[in-house]
Write a protein that holds these residues in place. Structure first.
Motif, PDB file in Angstrom:
ATOM      1  N   ILE A 473      36.802  46.922  43.292  1.00  0.00           N
ATOM      2  CA  ILE A 473      35.936  47.277  44.099  1.00  0.00           C
ATOM      3  C   ILE A 473      36.734  47.853  45.290  1.00  0.00           C
ATOM      4  O   ILE A 473      37.687  47.131  45.681  1.00  0.00           O
ATOM      5  N   THR A 474      36.470  49.117  45.790  1.00  0.00           N
ATOM      6  CA  THR A 474      37.051  49.586  46.912  1.00  0.00           C
ATOM      7  C   THR A 474      36.153  49.426  48.420  1.00  0.00           C
ATOM      8  O   THR A 474      36.566  49.583  49.249  1.00  0.00           O
ATOM      9  N   ALA A 475      34.752  49.034  48.170  1.00  0.00           N
ATOM     10  CA  ALA A 475      34.008  49.201  49.256  1.00  0.00           C
ATOM     11  C   ALA A 475      32.752  48.603  49.049  1.00  0.00           C
ATOM     12  O   ALA A 475      32.308  48.284  47.630  1.00  0.00           O
ATOM     13  N   ALA A 476      32.094  47.854  49.714  1.00  0.00           N
ATOM     14  CA  ALA A 476      30.656  47.303  49.582  1.00  0.00           C
ATOM     15  C   ALA A 476      29.867  47.567  50.684  1.00  0.00           C
ATOM     16  O   ALA A 476      30.325  47.340  51.823  1.00  0.00           O
ATOM     17  N   GLU A 477      28.426  47.276  50.519  1.00  0.00           N
ATOM     18  CA  GLU A 477      27.402  47.522  51.710  1.00  0.00           C
ATOM     19  C   GLU A 477      26.883  46.063  51.572  1.00  0.00           C
ATOM     20  O   GLU A 477      26.359  45.825  50.269  1.00  0.00           O
ATOM     21  N   ILE A 478      26.868  45.189  52.681  1.00  0.00           N
ATOM     22  CA  ILE A 478      26.341  44.052  52.276  1.00  0.00           C
ATOM     23  C   ILE A 478      25.363  43.656  53.731  1.00  0.00           C
ATOM     24  O   ILE A 478      25.655  44.257  54.884  1.00  0.00           O
ATOM     25  N   ALA A 490      38.838  48.090  53.089  1.00  0.00           N
ATOM     26  CA  ALA A 490      40.059  47.410  53.541  1.00  0.00           C
ATOM     27  C   ALA A 490      40.215  47.773  55.128  1.00  0.00           C
ATOM     28  O   ALA A 490      40.888  47.265  55.893  1.00  0.00           O
ATOM     29  N   GLU A 491      39.650  48.783  55.544  1.00  0.00           N
ATOM     30  CA  GLU A 491      39.684  48.897  56.911  1.00  0.00           C
ATOM     31  C   GLU A 491      38.593  48.598  58.055  1.00  0.00           C
ATOM     32  O   GLU A 491      38.652  48.386  59.007  1.00  0.00           O
ATOM     33  N   HIS A 492      37.485  48.258  57.165  1.00  0.00           N
ATOM     34  CA  HIS A 492      36.064  47.695  57.983  1.00  0.00           C
ATOM     35  C   HIS A 492      35.895  46.434  57.723  1.00  0.00           C
ATOM     36  O   HIS A 492      35.606  46.323  56.457  1.00  0.00           O
ATOM     37  N   HIS A 493      36.043  45.487  58.559  1.00  0.00           N
ATOM     38  CA  HIS A 493      35.735  44.115  58.243  1.00  0.00           C
ATOM     39  C   HIS A 493      36.593  43.624  57.021  1.00  0.00           C
ATOM     40  O   HIS A 493      36.201  43.110  55.967  1.00  0.00           O
ATOM     41  N   PRO A 494      37.885  43.649  57.273  1.00  0.00           N
ATOM     42  CA  PRO A 494      38.867  43.518  56.202  1.00  0.00           C
ATOM     43  C   PRO A 494      38.819  41.957  55.556  1.00  0.00           C
ATOM     44  O   PRO A 494      38.915  41.748  54.279  1.00  0.00           O
ATOM     45  N   ASP A 495      38.499  41.165  56.710  1.00  0.00           N
ATOM     46  CA  ASP A 495      38.484  39.632  56.068  1.00  0.00           C
ATOM     47  C   ASP A 495      37.075  39.428  55.241  1.00  0.00           C
ATOM     48  O   ASP A 495      37.102  38.704  54.145  1.00  0.00           O
ATOM     49  N   ALA A 766      38.373  44.449  66.660  1.00  0.00           N
ATOM     50  CA  ALA A 766      37.604  45.749  66.083  1.00  0.00           C
ATOM     51  C   ALA A 766      36.376  45.499  65.156  1.00  0.00           C
ATOM     52  O   ALA A 766      35.713  46.279  64.940  1.00  0.00           O
ATOM     53  N   ASP A 767      36.235  44.404  64.474  1.00  0.00           N
ATOM     54  CA  ASP A 767      35.228  43.804  63.678  1.00  0.00           C
ATOM     55  C   ASP A 767      34.183  43.887  64.558  1.00  0.00           C
ATOM     56  O   ASP A 767      32.901  44.275  64.342  1.00  0.00           O
ATOM     57  N   LEU A 768      34.251  43.138  65.899  1.00  0.00           N
ATOM     58  CA  LEU A 768      33.124  43.076  66.702  1.00  0.00           C
ATOM     59  C   LEU A 768      32.799  44.430  67.369  1.00  0.00           C
ATOM     60  O   LEU A 768      31.415  44.637  67.332  1.00  0.00           O
ATOM     61  N   ALA A 769      33.555  45.212  67.573  1.00  0.00           N
ATOM     62  CA  ALA A 769      33.085  46.585  68.082  1.00  0.00           C
ATOM     63  C   ALA A 769      32.278  47.356  66.892  1.00  0.00           C
ATOM     64  O   ALA A 769      31.390  47.809  67.063  1.00  0.00           O
ATOM     65  N   ALA A 770      32.742  47.169  65.556  1.00  0.00           N
ATOM     66  CA  ALA A 770      32.112  47.782  64.436  1.00  0.00           C
ATOM     67  C   ALA A 770      30.676  47.247  64.377  1.00  0.00           C
ATOM     68  O   ALA A 770      29.693  47.860  63.946  1.00  0.00           O
ATOM     69  N   SER A 771      30.737  45.647  64.449  1.00  0.00           N
ATOM     70  CA  SER A 771      29.546  45.211  64.138  1.00  0.00           C
ATOM     71  C   SER A 771      28.436  45.477  65.263  1.00  0.00           C
ATOM     72  O   SER A 771      27.208  45.565  64.961  1.00  0.00           O
TER      73      SER A 771
END
Length: 773
Positions: A473-478, A490-495, A766-771
């Motif tokens: 899996i390289t990415a997911a939409e959730i 790996a770069e967006h919400h990596p946790d 970064a996660d907060l900004a993206a969210s």
């Protein structure tokens, strides 16, 4: 007459000419390509110039992917209802629920008689049709006990086995014009299907009144009955030349009052003209849908399907049905609906949910989740509905069913990048990838849904060569608990991306996965049935051979207890990930020495045939109690405990799956699944009445285990969480749970409790900004 609120259904009425057989098929394919919903076909079995309509519809359904098909209308006198019921159900099952049943009492009596049909009076034809509707629904109603027996004036069925059940609630639409037929439509039908040019006396408004009065007298809501209309005298031109003969905007102006004032919600154009079909689909349809939606919104007209009184009576008191969002109104199944039996259970467990929401896209998931959270009931998420854990159904709660979200796309053949929605089944994924020479290891059963497996692990037939499914899996939409739609990698919400690969059911509803598939076409597939009376010795030898085998070999093995004086038997499955026959033979041959061979088969087959989906009905027919663990190696001590367990007769099956190889190439901290040293997964299952004895045997095996595969375990004792997620993984997951799902909305997939607030992992800036973007 009022607007009855049905969603628009737009399509074609095609002549099934036999002189150019491909023409009818091509027009149906164009119907779908133009964005229309349904293709219908004349049904005149006595006309030698026509193709058989039902054969044609089967062909069209196979050549299209979303198009509905129907006869317009079926000639009942030449298609006896008991046989017709099975034909219709079969076509519906094969097409994935895309068949509807336009039905008529019969015309052209001389032609019917010429094909050995009866020549009844008009009144007798209507009586026959009345009885036929009961027969059709009786055959489809597989929930009723015993065979179908029917003793009518025109149809007699002494004793007929019911079924098959269609894939969806097939609509029965009657072609009717005169008062007696119209009253029958109101009493029993799901739709009225006249042709505009034939509506004379009674006219449109009066006919609708007759149908409505008959429906009310029968205890029905008139809105239950869809109104459909065939249109023959139509054309497009630059100038207005008559009714529905002019530019597309004129069509919209003239069709709109038929929806809002006369109650029609389906229009089928009867011209075999590609230009007309294309214009109807590409220009009229979207404009008409927009106009109807706008007018309905202004008038406050609901598009929710009308539930009969019997359905309303079956509602649970655990939720508020009146609060279902308008966007989901046509996508829910209630306990009294005819389709409820098809959606209430999983493969393993029986359930009685208060509501099933059949989401079709991520926006539906957002709306369904928000509604479900407002109801304070259990929320189950279902992808394929096969999972052994059984938590994709419930009693009195809400199921968010993703099975209609099932697309499989190859985004880039060269790199192997694919996108798969959670409701697809792995057998379908394999079949869709096969023409590209690609594959993705999943499990051992093609009926399993993508979503559950791809968030838990994915230990399949190619695991030792290519690793787990989640390794690719390289990415997911959730959709997360607060309703946000996120893309994680790996770069967006990596946790969060780390967490969903192994513990995904605890963190949201994945609506799409991107994976890296790999090139593989044929595999060597072998099965052995072995006398495993000396169970411990057999296990030791099989385990040794697996660990020493080249990575191309992955092996699954099932042990079955002795029955009726026979031995303990082992069924060994071996897959060699490659099409070099000599190499495969060298790798597979040593397994013939694991014990006395009772049966053996080997063949070179396309990978997608190994995991072909069986399309089982889900009725709670699996074993409900399972135990799961992981073994570093099959030791003598563990093998002896397993031998004792199998010879006790208390366990119905134990299954072993080989790991190792590529599974061990991934660092243990790369994702929430951290079991990267164990060589085998082991599962034990039994009947409910033997559960206590299973637990006793498992307690003796437990000290030899190291870890657990979450999706194979039905014991939800919180102490087992450390088996699935050994520290420091569990602490990290609890911190992320506190961040992403502090209210424990997703608590049915072996719930991970959130860490206390002071221990929670703070979200990254970064996660907060993206969210918030």
């Amino acid at each position: 007459m009022p607007d009855y609120g049905h969603e628009l259904l737009l399509g074609t009425f095609i002549t099934p000419t036999a002189h150019d057989p491909e023409q009818a098929v091509a027009l149906a394919e164009l119907t779908e390509a133009a964005g229309l919903d349904i293709a219908t076909f004349q049904d005149h079995p006595y006309n030698a110039d026509f193709l058989d309509t039902y054969t044609l519809m089967s062909w069209v359904a196979a050549r299209t992917s979303r198009l509905r098909v129907s006869a317009n209308v079926t000639n009942l006198p030449l298609r006896p209802p008991a046989t017709l019921a099975r034909t219709a159900a079969s076509l519906d099952l094969l097409s994935g629920g895309r068949f509807e049943l336009g039905l008529g009492a019969g015309a052209f009596p001389d032609a019917v008689r010429g094909m050995s049909g009866r020549r009844p009076t008009t009144g007798q034809n209507i009586e026959s049709l009345d009885e036929a509707i009961d027969v059709l629904r009786g055959v489809w109603d597989t929930d009723q006990p015993g065979p179908l027996r029917f003793d009518g004036k025109h149809h007699t069925i002494p004793s007929m086995k019911r079924g098959p059940r269609p894939a969806h609630d097939i609509g029965i639409w009657l072609g009717s014009y005169k008062p007696r037929m119209l009253r029958l439509t109101g009493r029993k039908a799901d739709g009225w299907l006249p042709t505009l040019e034939y509506l004379q006396s009674p006219g449109m408004a009066e006919a609708n009144e007759i149908i409505d009065e008959a429906a009310v007298a029968a205890g029905r809501d008139p809105r239950e009955i869809r109104r459909l209309l065939n249109l023959f005298t139509v054309d497009f031109s630059a100038t207005r030349r008559g009714h529905l003969q002019g530019p597309p905007e004129q069509w919209v102006e003239e069709l709109l009052p038929l929806v809002l004032e006369q109650g029609f919600s389906a229009f089928l154009i009867g011209r075999d003209d590609p230009r007309l079909i294309r214009t109807f689909g590409e220009e009229v349809a979207p404009a008409l849908r927009e106009a109807v939606a706008r007018e309905r919104a202004a008038a406050g007209t609901s598009t929710a399907p009308v539930r009969p009184a019997a359905v309303l009576a079956a509602r649970h008191d655990t939720i508020s049905y009146d609060d279902i969002p308008a966007s989901l109104a046509g996508k829910v199944v209630e306990p009294g609906d005819r389709g409820y039996e098809n959606v209430r259970h999983s493969y393993t467990r029986t359930g009685s949910p208060a509501l099933v929401v059949r989401a079709e896209n991520a926006d539906d998931v957002v709306a369904a989740l928000a509604y479900a959270r407002s109801q304070n009931v259990d929320i189950s998420v279902r992808s394929g509905g096969h999972g052994i854990s059984g938590r994709s159904t419930n009693d009195g709660g809400i199921i968010i069913d993703l099975r209609k979200m099932n697309s499989v796309e190859v985004l880039d053949r060269e790199s192997g990048r694919i996108r798969v929605e959670p409701g697809a089944r792995w057998g379908d994924v394999a079949r869709e990838l096969a023409p590209y020479g690609l594959a993705m290891s999943s499990g051992d059963y093609g009926d399993v849904g993508v979503g559950g497996l791809a968030t838990a692990g994915g230990l399949g037939y190619l695991a030792r060569k290519y690793g787990l499914t989640i390794d690719h899996i390289t990415a997911a939409e959730i959709v997360v608990a607060d309703g946000r739609k996120l893309r994680v990698d790996a770069e967006h919400h990596p946790d969060l991306f780390w967490a969903i690969r192994g513990a995904g059911g605890n963190f949201g509803i994945v609506t799409a996965f991107e994976l890296q598939a790999y090139e593989i076409e044929n595999v060597a597939y072998a099965t052995l049935v072995v006398d495993a009376t000396d169970t411990a010795d057999f296990l030791m030898e099989w385990g040794r051979l697996v660990e020493e085998a080249p990575r191309e070999i992955t092996s699954f093995m099932s042990l079955f207890p002795a029955r009726r004086g026979g031995p303990v038997t082992a069924r060994v499955t071996l897959v060699h990930a490659g099409d070099d026959v000599e190499e495969a033979q060298r790798a597979l041959t040593p397994f013939l020495g694991t014990g006395p061979v009772i049966d053996q088969q080997a063949q070179l087959v396309p990978y997608h045939m190994v995991v072909a989906p069986p399309d089982n009905r889900h009725q709670g027919q699996g074993l409900e109690d399972t135990r799961s663990g992981l073994l570093e190696h099959i030791t003598r001590e563990a093998a002896e405990v397993i031998e004792e367990t199998m010879k006790s007769g208390d366990v119905m099956i134990m299954q072993f799956r080989s790991m190792g190889g590529a599974v061990h190439d991934i660092p243990a901290d790369a994702m929430a699944w951290s079991h990267r040293t164990q060589q085998f997964s082991v599962l034990a299952a039994t009947a409910p009445e033997w559960l206590t004895r299973l637990n006793s045997h498992w307690a003796r095996l437990y000290p030899h285990l190291n870890g657990m595969y979450l999706s194979f375990e039905t014991d939800t004792d919180p102490a087992r969480l450390l088996d699935a997620f050994p520290e420091p993984v569990l602490t990290r997951l609890r911190g992320l749970k506190a961040e992403w799902d502090p209210d424990q909305v997703f608590n049915r997939n072996f719930n991970i409790p959130p860490a206390p607030h002071e221990d929670a992992v703070p979200p990254q800036d970064a996660d907060l900004a993206a969210s918030n973007s």
